[in-house]
Write a protein that holds these residues in place. Sequence first.
Motif, PDB file in Angstrom:
ATOM      1  N   GLU A  71       0.897  -1.329   0.245  1.00  0.00           N
ATOM      2  CA  GLU A  71      -0.041  -0.029  -0.039  1.00  0.00           C
ATOM      3  C   GLU A  71       0.772   1.146  -0.060  1.00  0.00           C
ATOM      4  O   GLU A  71       1.135   1.794   1.046  1.00  0.00           O
ATOM      5  CB  GLU A  71      -0.545  -0.349   0.711  1.00  0.00           C
ATOM      6  N   GLY A  83      -2.441   7.861   2.427  1.00  0.00           N
ATOM      7  CA  GLY A  83      -3.103   6.288   2.973  1.00  0.00           C
ATOM      8  C   GLY A  83      -3.756   5.361   2.982  1.00  0.00           C
ATOM      9  O   GLY A  83      -4.170   5.174   1.532  1.00  0.00           O
ATOM     10  N   ASP A 113      -6.038   1.386   3.427  1.00  0.00           N
ATOM     11  CA  ASP A 113      -7.610   1.020   3.160  1.00  0.00           C
ATOM     12  C   ASP A 113      -6.815  -0.933   4.051  1.00  0.00           C
ATOM     13  O   ASP A 113      -8.273  -0.409   4.813  1.00  0.00           O
ATOM     14  CB  ASP A 113      -8.332   1.508   2.259  1.00  0.00           C
ATOM     15  N   VAL A 142      -6.131  -1.780   6.696  1.00  0.00           N
ATOM     16  CA  VAL A 142      -5.419  -2.108   7.903  1.00  0.00           C
ATOM     17  C   VAL A 142      -6.934  -1.789   8.611  1.00  0.00           C
ATOM     18  O   VAL A 142      -7.209  -1.923  10.125  1.00  0.00           O
ATOM     19  CB  VAL A 142      -4.496  -0.766   8.647  1.00  0.00           C
ATOM     20  N   TYR A 143      -7.555  -1.274   8.307  1.00  0.00           N
ATOM     21  CA  TYR A 143      -9.122  -1.072   8.376  1.00  0.00           C
ATOM     22  C   TYR A 143     -10.402  -1.550   8.578  1.00  0.00           C
ATOM     23  O   TYR A 143     -11.266  -1.737   8.874  1.00  0.00           O
ATOM     24  CB  TYR A 143     -10.231   0.160   7.960  1.00  0.00           C
ATOM     25  N   ASN A 155      -1.530  -4.419  12.424  1.00  0.00           N
ATOM     26  CA  ASN A 155      -0.971  -3.753  13.167  1.00  0.00           C
ATOM     27  C   ASN A 155      -0.679  -2.123  12.166  1.00  0.00           C
ATOM     28  O   ASN A 155       0.305  -2.539  11.573  1.00  0.00           O
ATOM     29  CB  ASN A 155       0.442  -4.091  13.671  1.00  0.00           C
ATOM     30  N   PRO A 156      -1.167  -0.699  12.338  1.00  0.00           N
ATOM     31  CA  PRO A 156      -0.862   0.055  11.760  1.00  0.00           C
ATOM     32  C   PRO A 156       0.229   0.555  11.656  1.00  0.00           C
ATOM     33  O   PRO A 156       0.789   1.752  10.926  1.00  0.00           O
ATOM     34  CB  PRO A 156      -2.173   1.613  11.996  1.00  0.00           C
ATOM     35  N   ASN A 157       1.279  -0.056  12.302  1.00  0.00           N
ATOM     36  CA  ASN A 157       2.313   0.475  13.039  1.00  0.00           C
ATOM     37  C   ASN A 157       3.344  -0.337  12.198  1.00  0.00           C
ATOM     38  O   ASN A 157       4.506   0.134  11.710  1.00  0.00           O
ATOM     39  CB  ASN A 157       2.687   0.602  14.507  1.00  0.00           C
ATOM     40  N   VAL A 216       1.377  -2.866   4.957  1.00  0.00           N
ATOM     41  CA  VAL A 216       0.498  -1.953   5.410  1.00  0.00           C
ATOM     42  C   VAL A 216       0.541  -1.016   4.828  1.00  0.00           C
ATOM     43  O   VAL A 216       2.305  -0.432   5.404  1.00  0.00           O
ATOM     44  CB  VAL A 216       0.087  -2.757   6.967  1.00  0.00           C
ATOM     45  N   GLY A 272      -1.402   5.366   8.008  1.00  0.00           N
ATOM     46  CA  GLY A 272      -2.678   5.724   8.003  1.00  0.00           C
ATOM     47  C   GLY A 272      -3.243   6.726   7.881  1.00  0.00           C
ATOM     48  O   GLY A 272      -4.427   6.915   7.584  1.00  0.00           O
ATOM     49  N   GLN A 331       1.823  11.293   7.431  1.00  0.00           N
ATOM     50  CA  GLN A 331       2.973  10.446   7.973  1.00  0.00           C
ATOM     51  C   GLN A 331       4.121  10.802   7.259  1.00  0.00           C
ATOM     52  O   GLN A 331       4.733   9.912   6.968  1.00  0.00           O
ATOM     53  CB  GLN A 331       2.111   8.808   8.441  1.00  0.00           C
TER      54      GLN A 331
END
Length: 292
Positions: A34, A39, A41, A43-44, A55-57, A91, A94, A98
């Motif tokens: 991604e 940003g 999608d 992760v959501y 894990n978004p991190n 991923v 966010g 960022q």
Amino acid sequence: MALIALAADKGSPGVTTAAVALAAVWPRRVLLAEADPAGGDLVYRSAAAHGGPLNPNTGMLSIAATARRGLVPDQLWDHVQPLSGGLEVLVGLGIAEQAAGLAGLWPTLGHAFSSLADSPHAAADVIADCGRISGDTPAVELFPHAALVLLISRTEPEAIARVRDRAAALAGKLHGGPRGAASLGIPMIGVVLIADTGTAGKLASQVNDMLVHAQTGARVVGTIADDPAGADQLAGRKRGRLDKSLLIRSARKVAADLYQQYGAAWAASAQADHAPQPHHVPPAQGHAGAGA
């Protein structure tokens, strides 16, 4: 093997849906990245292989610090998370803010993505979802490292006009100027239409003729079905036989056609002892996200 970058000019034509669908049926091992600076999608909308959330991190955000010290292609796997269906995903960010952490690193990422083919341990193609590229998005810095840039477009007249102009602009940026059908540049610029299956063939031919006539340096490489139900299944929002959906069947044809035309050239860049590791379309629940 190769880096294949997917993008759109404007709006939400289905870049993420197309990227996930192609990755799900890709004939070799594949990493879905991604790479949208605005940003991601997934992760959501997607579950991880362990059944919990992604894990978004861990992904593009965590790779930023690593890349500033230099990035060996195999290090990409340290930041990858498998989805519940087995698809391996880097991923995305966010939020758009960022993206500042990746400033100056996009060419490094592009080189790592394209060089993953030469990994002696875990070679793979990379399908990069670059989102919308209108304006001055840094994701275009991945494109010189790609074997193929796919512009995703719907079929309304204004969408076709935009993809024609965007293809011409990319040809100027990547190839130094417009080209005719007999002189396609590298990376090749392809157009994938999101279309109703009943009219897809006729529309693809018409749009391809327009792209050639306008000397955009691009051509239509396939169509993916405009299939909202299939997109919902792919995102895990609806149950059903995902492998029988129009979305996946059409994505499989696009992937097969691309490999029939270009697979030999891509494979030549990988070491001979890297055996293919195809992904299969998994059950729909929690497999992947559809969006953008």
